[in-house]
Design an enzyme around this catalytic site. Structure first.
Site, mmCIF file in Angstrom:
data_model
loop_
_atom_site.group_PDB
_atom_site.id
_atom_site.type_symbol
_atom_site.label_atom_id
_atom_site.label_comp_id
_atom_site.label_asym_id
_atom_site.label_seq_id
_atom_site.Cartn_x
_atom_site.Cartn_y
_atom_site.Cartn_z
ATOM 1 N N SER A 7 -38.860 -60.262 -53.734
ATOM 2 C CA SER A 7 -39.261 -60.791 -54.904
ATOM 3 C C SER A 7 -40.213 -61.929 -54.663
ATOM 4 C CB SER A 7 -37.951 -61.372 -55.583
ATOM 5 O OG SER A 7 -38.619 -62.297 -56.768
ATOM 6 N N HIS A 32 -41.254 -56.687 -55.597
ATOM 7 C CA HIS A 32 -40.626 -56.969 -57.138
ATOM 8 C C HIS A 32 -41.230 -58.110 -57.651
ATOM 9 C CE1 HIS A 32 -36.948 -56.789 -59.587
ATOM 10 N NE2 HIS A 32 -36.890 -58.229 -59.660
ATOM 11 N N ASP A 34 -40.884 -60.506 -60.868
ATOM 12 C CA ASP A 34 -39.989 -61.041 -61.695
ATOM 13 C C ASP A 34 -40.713 -61.880 -63.036
ATOM 14 O OD1 ASP A 34 -37.642 -61.818 -59.192
ATOM 15 O OD2 ASP A 34 -37.301 -60.617 -61.034
ATOM 16 N N MET A 36 -40.803 -63.745 -66.430
ATOM 17 C CA MET A 36 -39.915 -64.450 -67.420
ATOM 18 C C MET A 36 -40.646 -65.152 -68.398
ATOM 19 S SD MET A 36 -37.889 -66.339 -64.255
ATOM 20 C CE MET A 36 -37.094 -65.434 -62.886
ATOM 21 N N HIS A 65 -39.697 -56.318 -63.431
ATOM 22 C CA HIS A 65 -38.459 -56.852 -64.008
ATOM 23 C C HIS A 65 -39.086 -57.788 -65.221
ATOM 24 C CE1 HIS A 65 -34.578 -59.233 -63.286
ATOM 25 N NE2 HIS A 65 -34.490 -58.739 -64.547
ATOM 26 N N MET A 67 -37.837 -60.156 -67.854
ATOM 27 C CA MET A 67 -36.879 -61.039 -68.304
ATOM 28 C C MET A 67 -37.333 -61.575 -69.486
ATOM 29 S SD MET A 67 -35.287 -62.597 -64.920
ATOM 30 C CE MET A 67 -36.863 -61.939 -63.803
ATOM 31 N N MET A 136 -27.800 -57.161 -62.017
ATOM 32 C CA MET A 136 -28.132 -58.545 -61.389
ATOM 33 C C MET A 136 -26.883 -59.175 -60.731
ATOM 34 S SD MET A 136 -31.339 -59.318 -62.426
ATOM 35 C CE MET A 136 -31.230 -61.228 -62.020
ATOM 36 N N ASP A 170 -30.519 -57.830 -57.646
ATOM 37 C CA ASP A 170 -31.384 -58.808 -57.657
ATOM 38 C C ASP A 170 -30.890 -60.239 -57.776
ATOM 39 O OD1 ASP A 170 -34.096 -59.609 -59.917
ATOM 40 O OD2 ASP A 170 -33.509 -60.752 -58.077
HETATM 41 C C1 DX5 Z 1 -33.614 -64.278 -60.918
HETATM 42 C C2 DX5 Z 1 -34.660 -63.752 -59.878
HETATM 43 C C3 DX5 Z 1 -34.033 -64.200 -58.571
HETATM 44 C C4 DX5 Z 1 -35.237 -63.551 -57.655
HETATM 45 C C5 DX5 Z 1 -34.537 -63.478 -56.164
HETATM 46 O O1 DX5 Z 1 -33.995 -64.244 -62.257
HETATM 47 O O2 DX5 Z 1 -34.842 -62.425 -60.115
HETATM 48 O O3 DX5 Z 1 -32.959 -63.090 -58.278
HETATM 49 O O4 DX5 Z 1 -35.784 -62.251 -57.874
HETATM 50 O O5 DX5 Z 1 -33.548 -64.303 -55.728
HETATM 51 P P1 DX5 Z 1 -33.273 -64.805 -54.239
HETATM 52 O O6 DX5 Z 1 -34.133 -65.812 -53.688
HETATM 53 O O7 DX5 Z 1 -31.662 -65.211 -54.519
HETATM 54 O O8 DX5 Z 1 -33.185 -63.620 -53.352
HETATM 55 ZN ZN ZN Z 2 -35.633 -59.410 -60.626
#
Ligand code: DX5
Ligand code: ZN
Length: 211
Positions: A7, A32, A34, A36, A65, A67, A136, A170
């Site tokens: 990520s 990946h 993320d 947001m 992903h 969010m 998740m 994740d």
């Molecule tokens: C939460 C994020 C985290 C990130 C990975 O919304 O999506 O899950 O990707 O987090 P860690 O550092 O815990 O692997």
């Molecule tokens: Zn994610």
């Protein structure tokens, strides 16, 4: 072999190209991203421009992903930018089958994501429209949280239902907890902190691939 998807949330924001190239060199399978919106989750991260830039430097699948409460506004920009998979959350108040159809119509993987407290029953009638289910293992929004082990049962439940898509998790995934996730059916592990803070990412990924 379980697929490892670093990520970029945990990468160095001022050296994203360097970190992504290092992750690819170290043998990761996907990247990946993320995304947001500071509304569905209390954090803000990445635009389609980041995916466009990543597409220029890697051939790896880009696993986006969303969010977001309103992903309908961003599905096409992320697909235009080169996303391989786009995942939306089951908890939003939208016509989710229509969103999934829009992603698949453009020949990409469509994913559905569930927060830890969202039961699988919420999505069983639409799983057939998905290529990936993201279960998740933390409350979405921030990296570096502790994995919620209750989700292992959800992974097993999805596997036992005969789900044919990718089963992804994740959040809080580490070398010492991935084995139990993989043993219960996980096929893609999103890992941020455990990889980008690891001085031996290649060695770690090699061990993870043997799980
Ligand atoms: C939460 C994020 C985290 C990130 C990975 O919304 O999506 O899950 O990707 O987090 P860690 O550092 O815990 O692997
Ligand atoms: Zn994610």
């Amino acid at each position: 072999m379980i697929k490892i998807a670093p990520s970029i949330l945990a990468a160095d924001p001022l050296n994203l190209e360097k970190d992504v190239r290092a992750a690819e060199q170290a043998g990761c399978d996907w990247i990946h991203v993320d995304v947001m919106d500071a509304h569905f989750v209390p954090n803000l991260a990445y635009s389609a421009d980041t995916v466009r830039g990543l597409r220029r430097i890697t051939e790896l699948p880009l696993d986006v992903h969303l969010m977001m409460d309103n992903p309908e506004t961003m599905i096409d920009p992320f697909l235009d930018a080169g996303a391989s998979c786009v995942t939306v959350h089951a908890e939003i108040d939208r016509d989710i089958p229509a969103l999934l159809e829009r992603i698949r119509r453009r020949g990409r993987m469509a994913g559905i994501a569930l927060k830890p407290n969202t039961p699988l029953e919420k999505v069983t009638d639409i799983l057939g429209m998905t290529d990936l289910a993201l279960l998740m293992t933390v409350e979405p929004g921030f990296g570096g949280q502790k994995l919620d082990a209750r989700v292992i049962a959800k992974i097993r439940q999805l596997k036992d239902m005969g789900y044919q898509g990718e089963i992804e998790s994740d959040g809080g995934i580490q070398e010492d907890n991935l084995e139990s996730l993989a043993a219960n059916g996980l096929t893609v592990a999103v890992m941020g902190t455990a990889l980008f803070r690891n001085p031996d990412m290649a060695g770690c990924i090699a061990r993870l691939h043997r799980m």
